[in-house]
Design an enzyme around this catalytic site. Structure first.
Site, mmCIF file in Angstrom:
data_model
loop_
_atom_site.group_PDB
_atom_site.id
_atom_site.type_symbol
_atom_site.label_atom_id
_atom_site.label_comp_id
_atom_site.label_asym_id
_atom_site.label_seq_id
_atom_site.Cartn_x
_atom_site.Cartn_y
_atom_site.Cartn_z
ATOM 1 N N GLN A 1 0.844 -1.195 0.000
ATOM 2 C CA GLN A 1 0.000 0.000 0.000
ATOM 3 C C GLN A 1 0.878 1.243 0.000
ATOM 4 O OE1 GLN A 1 -2.320 1.603 3.382
ATOM 5 N NE2 GLN A 1 -4.116 1.186 2.132
ATOM 6 N N HIS B 1 -3.188 4.437 -1.523
ATOM 7 C CA HIS B 1 -4.022 4.745 -0.364
ATOM 8 C C HIS B 1 -4.698 6.093 -0.599
ATOM 9 C CE1 HIS B 1 -5.619 4.939 3.534
ATOM 10 N NE2 HIS B 1 -4.523 4.948 4.275
ATOM 11 N N GLY B 2 -5.917 6.046 -1.134
ATOM 12 C CA GLY B 2 -6.592 7.281 -1.521
ATOM 13 C C GLY B 2 -7.780 7.635 -0.656
ATOM 14 N N TYR C 1 -6.361 10.909 4.322
ATOM 15 C CA TYR C 1 -4.942 11.099 4.047
ATOM 16 C C TYR C 1 -4.777 11.952 2.789
ATOM 17 C CZ TYR C 1 -4.569 7.891 7.886
ATOM 18 O OH TYR C 1 -4.690 7.342 9.132
#
Lengths: 447, 440
Positions: B105, B171-172, B176
């Site tokens: 990830q 990692h969308g 974040y």
């Protein structure tokens, strides 16, 4: 003055150290939470071996999980830890440097309790007075258990091929909790008279000698100036210097090869490490300790809020102003040295070759141990060899290292000693520079 | 096939460039097992192996920062420099021994840096407005910085491929960095990276295209996205943020840009009342949150709130009310909407631990597979239990969320003592991640 005495060999029992400078016990939270060791601890100690110290005294190595100060330090509580320590010793020996393991049982000086044991075992059930860390008085059976665990851990030191053992008897750890009348209020065979208060330490020394024999270096670190009232004036008085010297004599008779002089009935303490109270750094990392004790939230508010923080800081720094920092324990060391016939090491801010040489030649001590100035300049001994009396960028005794270690990797956090913040951070992170997993030719072919 | 027949769980899942042996993925998840500088340790290998042994088809790594500034907390394994590759290679090699795939990830925290570490004082975000819950400060990224970071994601993907990993996940979600661009509630930019949906999606699309350009067309690339921000779940007067229709459009664009699968989560922050949905364990929070006090402007206020009655009770009630009674599969409806709009497989996360629930979701077409975090902490052998005929594990995850808060100061593991015969048994299980040690 001539500093050649600094480079003369020193005999500690059966152990010969190539010079008079030992790295004192210092290390960050570099290992696993369960006390198994990592490559990073090896990297850390290698910095000092390369830098020329004659011997390294390990970071405090708990003899049992319940006796740790904080998690993340390598334990020596079971035989399966031996391979790590063996590897560490092998790597240090490559630099003609000796390795002494400091065995600790923290008692009530447990900054972060960890998972398994909510309350510590100590000489009494009184909370640690500054942070309010909880504690329960040890039964006689529990004392016996800890005594035998010290002996078993000592056997592991020897099996790992290391060079000596030091008992963490100073700075408020369990030994201090028994030795000091400021803490020990027991009514049984382990409290009251000096003989009784020294019983635990002497039992440990005898048990170790029984387990590993007479031919292996065994030292004892002791607080000569206990100064329990330096910070909290309403506490009971500590041991007199005369009493501590008497204990040192008994330790010598029981088989201790050297004494290591420090100060204080807790850690940290205004006299050890002497110097500044870095309020801003403390606010950043003391938060982690909030859940450890009953007085921590009060303390945190003091550290965080002006003018309380300024008053606390002024109060904390008073002994350093009065007594000076470099060599702060030399008077105590001299008193011990006059009372015993074994070598005496002294700690306390040493970083000037001429001062170390003078202390040795005066007979205040036989060698010095150094923590913070070596964190600042791991190559301090090399600098001495090159003719520097003090390093070009000396340790400022700001104590930022001491308070950062809770959350951050141990290193020098004094920005004033570096050209840039980046340079400082790079120096701190260099301890990770040789990671456990590195490319091999075989692995490189896979990609 | 009946909706509750679990055999569908054990059918392979085929992606364009990857086949996974079953429909269960370990979601991104790990504790602070590594070194402070992001170099890897044996404990991390041990951790991932627990799940590979337990039968999951694939493991999605813990969040691996593509740049040291992008950590969430220190002591997670980074993929931000070539020196990290040998560690990941070792992890992948060991996981593969259990016929389990491994996806890395690729992550960048943005302003949600719970413990920022000593290297960078502030995080990077689309905006310079502090993160609202803890008051974590950040800098608004310049366009040059955005371009550099796009490159860092591509390099992270290259390293994952060099390490032998079977794919990468971007990692969308969860507030974040990428969420901070996608979400209109966070993104206040006036340039080509803010404003319209196209502009807000630009950063994510550039990352996907840059990764494709770097690793080629034949490498598995999936994208984790919060289907809906649910910005008002905790703070009723906050902006709503990204709505489902916008996410659907973004997913369509991402698919065109080369994404092979989607992974559906929810929320514009982490943690969020919907993710991980469940309890707010006050006592554990007081013990674990203290270390974050120095991280933000509101943290000390929060700490006092969590520590003192009745504030902590009110907070607990407000936190838990959103997901009460619907933790398992909480994201399925949103996931279904996205699945209907795209043609690549879609994975869904959210408290899954009941075989019939998972099988029904797949059979209904809500998702093609599930990813699991907390229930796998509780039962790393969950898939084996299902295979043995259990519909739910005998000692299921209670969604207490104690694991989550404990990971700041303690090793990650299941901290719900009610699941164990004794506290001693619980601690032994937690510390088993350190077996075997590195030096033997």
């Amino acid at each position: 003055m001539s500093t050649t005495v600094v480079f003369e060999p020193l005999r500690l029992g059966n152990l010969t150290v190539k010079n008079r400078v030992l790295r004192s016990s210092v290390g960050g939270r570099f290992d696993n939470y369960d006390g198994s060791g990592t490559e990073v601890r090896i990297n850390w100690d290698l910095k000092f071996a390369r830098g020329g110290v004659g011997a390294i005294i390990s970071s405090n190595a708990p003899i049992h999980e319940r006796g740790h100060i904080v998690p993340g330090y390598a334990y020596l509580d079971s035989d399966d830890k031996i391979p790590f320590w063996r590897e560490l010793g092998k790597r240090i020996h490559e630099h003609d440097c000796k390795y002494i393991v400091q065995l600790v049982y923290a008692g009530r000086e447990r900054i972060l309790p960890g998972l398994r044991y909510e309350s510590a075992l100590g000489a009494t059930s009184d909370r640690e007075p500054i942070n309010g860390f909880p504690c329960r008085s040890m039964t006689v059976a529990e004392i016996g258990d800890v005594v035998s665990r010290f002996a078993q851990s000592s056997r592991r030191v020897r099996e790992a091929g290391l060079d000596g053992i030091e008992l963490a008897g100073a700075n408020g750890m369990l030994f201090t909790q028994f030795l000091s009348p400021a803490i020990n209020t027991r009514k049984d065979a382990y409290g009251g008279s000096l003989e009784n208060r020294a019983r635990f330490a002497l039992e440990v020394v005898r048990a170790i000698r029984h387990e590993i024999g007479d031919d292996f270096c065994l030292g004892f670190k002791i607080s000569v100036d206990e100064a329990p009232r330096e910070l909290l004036p309403w506490l009971r008085r500590g041991s007199t210097v005369e009493d501590v010297v008497r204990v040192c004599r008994w330790l010598e008779e029981a088989g201790v090869d050297y004494l290591h002089v420090s100060a204080g009935t807790g850690f940290p303490h205004p006299r050890n490490p002497a110097g500044r109270f870095p309020a801003r750094e403390v606010v950043k990392t003391y938060d982690t300790v909030l859940s450890s004790g009953t007085y921590t939230l009060r303390n945190y508010l003091i550290f965080r809020t002006w003018p309380f923080s300024a008053v606390f800081r002024w109060w904390w720094e008073r002994p350093s102003r009065r007594l000076g920092i470099e060599g702060i324990n030399l008077a105590g060391s001299r008193a011990v040295k006059e009372g015993v016939s074994i070598p005496v090491l002294c700690t306390g801010g040493f970083q000037t070759a001429s001062k170390i040489a003078a202390a040795i030649e005066r007979g205040d001590c036989d060698g010095v141990t150094i923590a913070r100035p070596l964190v600042a300049n791991p190559d301090l001994v090399r600098l001495f060899e090159q003719g520097h009396d003090a390093p070009p960028r000396p340790c400022t005794y700001c104590n930022k290292c001491v308070f950062n270690f809770i959350e951050n990797p141990l290193g020098c956090y004094e920005e004033a000693r570096f050209d840039t913040t980046e340079e400082m951070v790079e120096q701190i992170l260099s301890v990770f520079a040789a990671p456990a997993y590195v490319a091999t030719t075989e692995a490189a072919e896979v990609s | 096939m009946s909706a509750s027949d679990p055999t569908v769980i054990f059918e392979p899942l085929r992606f364009r460039a990857l086949e996974v042996k079953n429909r269960v993925f370990r979601s991104s998840l790990a504790g602070r097992f590594n070194n402070y500088d992001g170099t890897g340790n044996q404990a991390h290998v041990n951790w991932d192996l627990k799940f590979a042994r337990g039968g999951v088809g694939a493991i999605i790594s813990s969040n691996a920062p593509v740049h040291p500034r992008g950590l969430i907390v220190p002591n997670y394994a980074h993929i931000d420099r070539d020196e990290t590759v040998p560690f990941w290679r070792e992890v992948v090699r060991r996981v593969h021994e259990h016929d389990c795939k491994y996806l890395v990830q690729l992550a960048f925290s943005g302003r949600q840096r719970d413990l920022g570490g000593i290297q960078f004082e502030k995080g990077w975000s689309s905006t310079d407005k502090p993160e609202p819950v803890h008051g974590l400060r950040c800098e608004r990224m310049t366009v040059d910085q955005i371009h550099d970071l796009v490159g860092c994601f591509a390099q992270g993907a290259r390293r994952a491929r060099e390490a032998g990993a079977d794919g990468v996940e971007v990692h969308g979600c969860n507030g974040y960095l990428i969420t901070s661009f996608l979400s209109p509630a966070i993104n206040t930019r006036k340039d080509e990276y803010g404003g319209s949906l196209e502009n807000r999606a630009r950063f994510a699309l550039e990352i996907v295209r840059a990764i494709r350009a770097e690793v080629g067309a034949d490498y598995h690339l999936q994208f984790k996205i919060s289907a809906v921000d649910y910005g008002r779940d905790l703070i009723p007067w906050a902006a709503k943020g990204t709505m489902l229709d916008e996410s659907i459009q973004v997913c369509r664009w991402l698919e065109e840009a080369g994404v092979d699968a989607f992974h559906i989560s929810s929320g514009s922050s982490f943690p969020h009342p919907r993710n991980p949905a469940g309890g707010f364990p006050v006592k554990d929070v007081v013990r674990g949150y203290d270390t974050m006090i120095s991280s933000g402007r509101h943290t000390f206020r929060n700490y006092l709130l969590f520590r003192f009655w009745p504030f902590n009770r009110v907070f607990k009630w407000a936190w838990e009310r959103t997901a009460k009674g619907r933790v398992e599969g909480i994201n399925l409806a949103d996931c279904r909407a996205i699945k209907q709009a795209v043609s690549v497989p879609v994975l869904c996360t959210g408290g899954f631990q009941t075989a019939s629930v998972v099988a029904a979701a797949i059979a209904r077409g809500d998702c093609d597979g599930v990813t699991i975090a907390r229930p796998l902490i509780a039962n790393p052998n969950l898939v084996e239990l299902w295979r043995a005929g259990h519909d739910v594990p005998p000692r299921p995850c209670t969604y207490s969320n104690k694991c989550l808060i404990n990971q700041l100061e303690n090793p990650l593991g299941c901290y719900d003592q009610s699941r164990f015969d004794s506290r001693e048994a619980m601690i032994a299980e937690i510390l088993s991640v350190y077996e075997p040690p590195q030096f033997t």
